[in-house]
Enzyme design. Structure first.
Site, mmCIF file in Angstrom:
data_model
loop_
_atom_site.group_PDB
_atom_site.id
_atom_site.type_symbol
_atom_site.label_atom_id
_atom_site.label_comp_id
_atom_site.label_asym_id
_atom_site.label_seq_id
_atom_site.Cartn_x
_atom_site.Cartn_y
_atom_site.Cartn_z
ATOM 1 N N LYS A 38 0.822 -1.214 0.000
ATOM 2 C CA LYS A 38 0.000 0.000 0.000
ATOM 3 C C LYS A 38 0.856 1.265 0.000
ATOM 4 O O LYS A 38 0.362 2.343 -0.288
ATOM 5 C CB LYS A 38 -0.960 -0.009 1.183
ATOM 6 C CG LYS A 38 -2.040 -1.076 1.040
ATOM 7 C CD LYS A 38 -3.122 -0.922 2.104
ATOM 8 C CE LYS A 38 -4.316 -1.821 1.816
ATOM 9 N NZ LYS A 38 -3.997 -3.266 1.948
HETATM 10 C C1 LIG Z 1 -4.721 -4.385 1.364
HETATM 11 C C2 LIG Z 1 -3.994 -5.677 1.326
HETATM 12 C C3 LIG Z 1 -4.353 -6.715 0.420
HETATM 13 C C4 LIG Z 1 -5.564 -6.643 -0.471
HETATM 14 O O1 LIG Z 1 -5.429 -5.720 -1.526
HETATM 15 P P1 LIG Z 1 -6.738 -5.266 -2.335
HETATM 16 O O2 LIG Z 1 -6.227 -4.226 -3.269
HETATM 17 O O3 LIG Z 1 -7.682 -4.703 -1.311
HETATM 18 O O4 LIG Z 1 -7.293 -6.447 -3.017
HETATM 19 C C5 LIG Z 1 -3.566 -7.858 0.388
HETATM 20 N N1 LIG Z 1 -2.512 -8.006 1.210
HETATM 21 C C6 LIG Z 1 -2.150 -7.046 2.102
HETATM 22 C C7 LIG Z 1 -0.993 -7.296 2.996
HETATM 23 C C8 LIG Z 1 -2.866 -5.852 2.185
HETATM 24 O O5 LIG Z 1 -2.508 -4.915 3.077
#
Ligand SMILES: *Cc1c(COP(=O)(O)O)cnc(C)c1O
Length: 434
Positions: A107
């Site tokens: 993220k």
């Molecule tokens: C947010 C997140 C996901 C999921 O990603 P999306 O874009 O919501 O599908 C997967 N793994 C981790 C570690 C995350 O923080």
């Protein structure tokens, strides 16, 4: 580039407006009116381009002239200024490690890009922007870190007291400067309810320029395309990869699919899910039936009604048949998750965390049925962030990475509040955080 709302009941918006609003006024998600065609030279010359050049070429058409090229290039440089290694786990599966950013989660990419865009748009404006984020852990730290020291922007994070890990809490509460952490004596839903109510409060919105930093924002969603190109840049095989993405709100995989639609080569995509299997069921039966989320080890994917599903529908002309041509999906339970962590560590000496393990299992099952193909999993977090599950599965201690050792011994700075709207509003109205 113009964006329309998936609810089709809002005026078209440019990138600046879409990024500043987050969600369209009719509560739809913004989606590009036409998809660009990537220049062929980008794919042909991938190996000789820098990460920033790739990012710049991929994102430019989505921004248009709203950020001048030199400023946009600098934003791209800062967004991707860490490593994205593609590591071979074995002969057929490689891991794209997306956890080398400042908060050890993928993220970081979206949050860094978004924060710099909003910083660009609000510089020179007379009104400061206040970002409100409710977090259960990862989102808050990535957003807070992304916005640290961005001019004219304040960030207020709400997190549930005692319900985030120690590392996460320190990541949220020790930055200071333009970042304020509110420790809410309640759960994540309480935090989210406070933020939602704040956006609806007329008095508050006339005093402060409020915006959200959640994952439906186009400025967080679209830059997630970048690392798919970084993966291809490091891909050594003749045949294109099968790409497997651990999915919760489906922002990440939807970015990969938009990259593919616009010219990025890939053989197939897999949406790997935990027991929250609405999408897996949708591909199987053609009916989309949201349901309440259940708790799993891969808790960032505990989503019962993925917000980006509407974008997938747009991308594939509302046809499940079109989707099935390029995507499949698999649901992996907690026991399979920990078994996978254990086996991959034992057999290949590679440490997965729960989200990556869900992806590994889904990809392995797919490749067993498609001999000769090879694939990539997106490893979305560092194992240290899910230390307990990983240590229990392997029986080994997870080493603390250098990049978070600085947190050790730091003192948390949070402001405790009760989960009632009046105290939250009073806090914001006093404006002490700015
Ligand atoms: C947010 C997140 C996901 C999921 O990603 P999306 O874009 O919501 O599908 C997967 N793994 C981790 C570690 C995350 O923080």
């Amino acid at each position: 580039m113009k964006y329309f709302s998936t609810q089709n009941n809002s005026p078209l918006a440019g990138f600046r407006e879409a990024a500043t609003r987050g969600q369209a006024p009719d509560k739809g998600l913004y989606f590009p009116c036409e998809l660009p065609v990537l220049p062929k030279s980008l794919i042909e010359n991938l190996s000789s381009l820098s990460k920033a050049e790739i990012a710049f070429q991929v994102i430019s058409p989505y921004i248009g002239s709203e950020i001048p090229a030199d400023a946009l290039f600098r934003i791209c440089e800062e967004t991707v200024n860490f490593d994205f290694p593609l590591v071979d786990i074995n002969d057929s599966i490689s891991s794209l490690e997306l956890f080398h950013g400042p908060t050890l989660a993928f993220k970081d990419v979206g949050a860094r890009f978004m924060s710099r865009c909003l910083g660009y748009f609000s510089s020179g404006s007379d009104k400061k922007l206040t970002i409100l984020v409710a977090t259960s852990g990862d989102t808050g730290s990535a957003v807070a870190n992304g916005f640290l020291d961005v001019e004219n922007v304040n960030v207020v994070i709400l997190y549930p007291s005692g319900k985030v890990s120690n590392i996460q809490e320190l990541q949220l509460t020790t930055l200071g400067r333009n970042i304020t952490a509110l420790e809410v004596s309640g759960n994540f839903d309480d935090c989210q309810a406070l933020v939602k109510q704040a956006f609806l409060d007329t008095e508050l919105n006339s005093r402060l320029n409020l915006t959200s930093a959640n994952s439906i924002n186009v400025a967080r969603w679209l830059p997630q395309q970048f690392y798919y190109f970084f993966a291809l840049q490091q891909w050594k095989h003749e045949q294109m990869p099968v790409i497997c993405v651990p999915s919760g709100n489906f922002g990440n995989i939807c970015a990969g699919l938009i990259a593919h639609k616009t010219g990025m080569p890939a053989l197939h995509f897999i949406a790997a899910c935990n027991c929250n299997d609405v999408f897996t069921n949708y591909l199987q039966h053609g009916d989309y039936l949201p349901k309440p989320a259940v708790a799993t080890y891969s808790n960032a994917m505990d989503v019962g009604d993925p917000s980006n599903f509407v974008r997938l529908l747009e991308l594939f002309g509302h046809s499940v048949g079109n989707m099935r041509e390029i995507i499949s999906s698999c649901s992996v339970n907690d026991l399979q998750t920990t078994d996978t962590i254990r086996e991959v560590e034992k057999n290949f000496n590679y440490l997965l965390e729960p989200h990556g393990a869900v992806a590994y299992k889904a990809l392995k099952d797919y490749l067993d049925l498609h001999p000769g193909q090879k694939g990539i999993i997106l490893e979305t977090a560092h194992p240290i962030k899910f230390r307990e599950v990983v240590e229990k599965a392997t029986g080994k201690v997870v080493e603390i990475p250098e990049s978070v050792k600085y947190l050790h011994g730091k003192e948390k700075q949070s402001i405790p509040i009760n989960p009632d709207f009046q105290s939250f509003k009073d806090f914001l109205m006093e404006g002490k955080f700015s």
